[in-house]
Design a protein around this motif. Structure first.
Motif, PDB file in Angstrom:
ATOM      1  N   ARG A 159     -11.114   9.464   0.919  1.00 23.09           N
ATOM      2  CA  ARG A 159     -12.319   9.403   1.737  1.00 23.09           C
ATOM      3  C   ARG A 159     -13.122   8.241   1.194  1.00 23.09           C
ATOM      4  N   PRO A 160     -13.092   7.085   1.816  1.00 19.77           N
ATOM      5  CA  PRO A 160     -12.584   6.825   3.166  1.00 19.77           C
ATOM      6  C   PRO A 160     -11.066   6.758   3.225  1.00 19.77           C
ATOM      7  N   GLU A 161     -10.548   6.962   4.438  1.00 16.33           N
ATOM      8  CA  GLU A 161      -9.118   6.800   4.660  1.00 16.33           C
ATOM      9  C   GLU A 161      -8.715   5.366   4.344  1.00 16.33           C
ATOM     10  N   LEU A 162      -7.428   5.167   4.114  1.00 12.27           N
ATOM     11  CA  LEU A 162      -6.948   3.864   3.671  1.00 12.27           C
ATOM     12  C   LEU A 162      -7.802   3.391   2.489  1.00 12.27           C
ATOM     13  N   GLY A 163      -7.877   4.257   1.476  1.00 12.15           N
ATOM     14  CA  GLY A 163      -8.715   3.973   0.324  1.00 12.15           C
ATOM     15  C   GLY A 163      -8.361   2.661  -0.347  1.00 12.15           C
ATOM     16  N   PRO A 164      -9.316   1.976  -0.944  1.00  8.15           N
ATOM     17  CA  PRO A 164     -10.731   2.342  -1.069  1.00  8.15           C
ATOM     18  C   PRO A 164     -11.579   1.979   0.129  1.00  8.15           C
ATOM     19  N   GLY A 165     -10.947   1.720   1.260  1.00  8.29           N
ATOM     20  CA  GLY A 165     -11.675   1.377   2.480  1.00  8.29           C
ATOM     21  C   GLY A 165     -11.350  -0.037   2.922  1.00  8.29           C
ATOM     22  N   VAL A 166     -11.075  -0.199   4.221  1.00  4.43           N
ATOM     23  CA  VAL A 166     -10.696  -1.511   4.746  1.00  4.43           C
ATOM     24  C   VAL A 166     -11.933  -2.269   5.211  1.00  4.43           C
ATOM     25  N   LEU A 167     -11.808  -3.588   5.233  1.00  6.06           N
ATOM     26  CA  LEU A 167     -12.892  -4.448   5.709  1.00  6.06           C
ATOM     27  C   LEU A 167     -12.620  -4.959   7.118  1.00  6.06           C
ATOM     28  N   ASP A 168     -11.398  -4.772   7.600  1.00  2.84           N
ATOM     29  CA  ASP A 168     -11.030  -5.214   8.945  1.00  2.84           C
ATOM     30  C   ASP A 168     -10.102  -4.165   9.552  1.00  2.84           C
ATOM     31  N   ALA A 169     -10.698  -3.209  10.248  1.00  6.00           N
ATOM     32  CA  ALA A 169      -9.902  -2.111  10.827  1.00  6.00           C
ATOM     33  C   ALA A 169      -8.889  -2.615  11.834  1.00  6.00           C
ATOM     34  N   ALA A 170      -9.219  -3.695  12.552  1.00  6.96           N
ATOM     35  CA  ALA A 170      -8.304  -4.216  13.562  1.00  6.96           C
ATOM     36  C   ALA A 170      -7.028  -4.742  12.921  1.00  6.96           C
ATOM     37  N   ALA A 171      -7.153  -5.357  11.754  1.00  2.81           N
ATOM     38  CA  ALA A 171      -5.960  -5.893  11.080  1.00  2.81           C
ATOM     39  C   ALA A 171      -5.001  -4.780  10.703  1.00  2.81           C
ATOM     40  N   PHE A 172      -5.543  -3.599  10.417  1.00  2.00           N
ATOM     41  CA  PHE A 172      -4.714  -2.446  10.056  1.00  2.00           C
ATOM     42  C   PHE A 172      -4.335  -1.604  11.269  1.00  2.00           C
ATOM     43  N   ARG A 173      -4.818  -2.001  12.431  1.00  7.58           N
ATOM     44  CA  ARG A 173      -4.579  -1.261  13.675  1.00  7.58           C
ATOM     45  C   ARG A 173      -5.002   0.199  13.554  1.00  7.58           C
ATOM     46  N   VAL A 174      -6.165   0.409  12.965  1.00 10.77           N
ATOM     47  CA  VAL A 174      -6.694   1.764  12.811  1.00 10.77           C
ATOM     48  C   VAL A 174      -7.065   2.302  14.190  1.00 10.77           C
ATOM     49  N   PRO A 175      -6.531   3.446  14.584  1.00  6.08           N
ATOM     50  CA  PRO A 175      -6.785   3.951  15.939  1.00  6.08           C
ATOM     51  C   PRO A 175      -8.185   4.539  16.087  1.00  6.08           C
ATOM     52  N   ALA A 176      -8.786   4.306  17.237  1.00  7.75           N
ATOM     53  CA  ALA A 176     -10.083   4.899  17.539  1.00  7.75           C
ATOM     54  C   ALA A 176      -9.924   6.349  17.996  1.00  7.75           C
ATOM     55  N   ASP A 177      -8.839   6.632  18.684  1.00  2.06           N
ATOM     56  CA  ASP A 177      -8.566   7.975  19.191  1.00  2.06           C
ATOM     57  C   ASP A 177      -7.930   8.817  18.077  1.00  2.06           C
ATOM     58  N   ARG A 178      -8.622   9.848  17.634  1.00  6.52           N
ATOM     59  CA  ARG A 178      -8.128  10.705  16.551  1.00  6.52           C
ATOM     60  C   ARG A 178      -7.617  12.051  17.053  1.00  6.52           C
ATOM     61  N   SER A 179      -7.441  12.193  18.342  1.00  7.76           N
ATOM     62  CA  SER A 179      -7.035  13.498  18.876  1.00  7.76           C
ATOM     63  C   SER A 179      -5.655  13.920  18.370  1.00  7.76           C
TER      64      SER A 179
END
Length: 397
Positions: free
Chosen positions: A337-357
């Motif tokens: 916590r945060p996910e992808l510890g210790p935390g990313v600075l560019d979520a798009a580069a990691f393709r972090v999804p917005a939809d968590r369903s």
């Protein structure tokens, strides 16, 4: 490129501990370098594609995917193990690899074997992330490793008291022999590390000790200055937090291999202490209402975990647990916590999804997991458990 004697010695020690062959082990300067080299070797054989992984991890487990030119695709984790749930794997078309992470050092053979079966059915290489459980692999009923590639870490905050180094094992009996051969060839061809990088590794421990004894107001900016000037090798770099590899993969130096080899001599003792700690947590927390460990950490013989994963009722309770254990003189944290510890600075580069369903278990773990120290022995575990009871609110009747 021919191995140096220190690499051969380390490969023999790893093979002896795991019941494998020395020639199937490859030593790297950091485990993430080995993972990147393995994944990058797939593209010439398979073309572009993706690697299925999890968000409940360190970002250094995803940077190699991105740096290798593959797209990370995230799936939910198992509520038993905090590793990819084989029932929810659903690899998309073009999946080249599936990452099998043994979170907190939990090795679940049955789930791992099923995950590997489904990955292989999709034509994907299984890359086992044993960073939290060096020299331990998931195995099938006959005792054979289930992964095609197994990555082990000697890095910071891992089982061994080392700070650099890693090793990659390539399965000679992989059901995807062409891909495994490509990985083997890529690892064997890695260059030696530059002398400057080896020098940074040698002085890392001294730099950390000095910084740890300085006031926080001095230590933090000084660390940043050292890292930005290239005078200190960080555990996680700014480039990596933005989704890029800090440098290309290289082999382990003689010094790194020698330190890892010396540390392996104490692995049995270290694992015994961790098993003792886990057993003590099981007993001390058995009646605490609202303090639930991941089920796989409670089942069967105690495993030598890197951390003991406790699930609190909510985030506030998890924070109280972490604060209480730290106040008791032990180290705990809300790991991932945060996910992808210790935390990313560019979520798009990691393709972090917005939809968590599709990630309900992941969301619960991020919100409520408190990682307790697993190397403190029975007395330390009982002290930590007392802090947990106070934070959660007492024993159940």
């Amino acid at each position: 490129m021919a191995r140096i004697p220190a690499e051969d010695a380390l490969a023999r020690a790893l093979a002896e501990r795991t019941g494998t062959r020395p020639e199937d082990w490859f030593c790297v300067f950091k485990a993430r370098y080995g993972m990147q080299a393995a994944l990058a070797a797939l593209r010439p054989a398979t073309g572009e594609g993706s690697a299925v992984t999890q968000l409940f991890t360190c970002l250094t487990a995803v940077v190699p995917i991105v740096a290798a030119g593959l797209a990370p695709v995230y799936r939910d984790v198992s509520a038993r193990t905090a590793s990819l749930d084989p029932e929810r794997l659903d690899p998309p078309a073009g999946t080249r690899a599936v990452m099998l992470q043994h979170t907190y050092g939990i090795v679940d053979d049955a789930e791992s074997e099923e995950l590997s079966r489904r990955a292989h059915a999709a034509g994907a290489l299984v890359v086992e992330d044993s960073a939290h459980c060096v020299c331990r692999m998931a195995r099938d009923a006959s005792g054979e490793p289930v992964a095609d590639v197994s990555v082990h870490s000697f890095g910071v905050e891992k089982i061994l008291p080392t700070h650099f180094g890693g090793a990659v094992w390539v399965n000679p009996a992989s059901p995807l022999p062409e891909l495994a051969r490509a990985v083997r060839d890529a690892l064997a061809a890695l260059p030696a590390p530059p002398a400057r990088l080896d020098a940074l590794a040698r002085r890392y421990r001294t730099e950390n000790r000095v910084l740890a004894h300085l006031p926080a107001g001095v230590s933090a900016p000084l660390r940043r200055a050292l890292v930005s000037s290239g005078a200190m090798e960080p555990a996680v770099s700014e480039e990596e937090r933005r989704g890029a590899a800090a440098r290309g993969p290289v082999r382990a130096s003689a010094w790194v291999c020698e330190r890892a080899l010396a540390a392996l001599a104490g692995l049995d003792e270290a694992e015994a202490l961790r098993r003792e700690t886990v057993e003590a947590y099981r007993a001390a927390l058995a009646g605490v209402d609202g303090a639930d460990a991941l089920p796989a950490a409670l089942e069967g013989p105690s495993q030598p975990l890197l951390r003991y994963p406790l699930l609190a009722p909510d985030t506030c309770a998890a924070d109280r647990v972490v604060a209480g254990v730290c106040a008791a003189g032990l180290f705990a944290e809300a790991w991932y916590r945060p996910e992808l510890g210790p935390g990313v600075l560019d979520a798009a580069a990691f393709r972090v999804p917005a939809d968590r369903s599709g990630l309900p278990v992941h969301e619960r773990l991020v919100a409520t997991c408190a990682a307790l120290p697993a190397d403190v022995g029975a007395s330390g575990a009982r002290r930590a458990a007392g802090a947990v009871r106070a934070a959660i609110g007492g024993l159940a009747d």
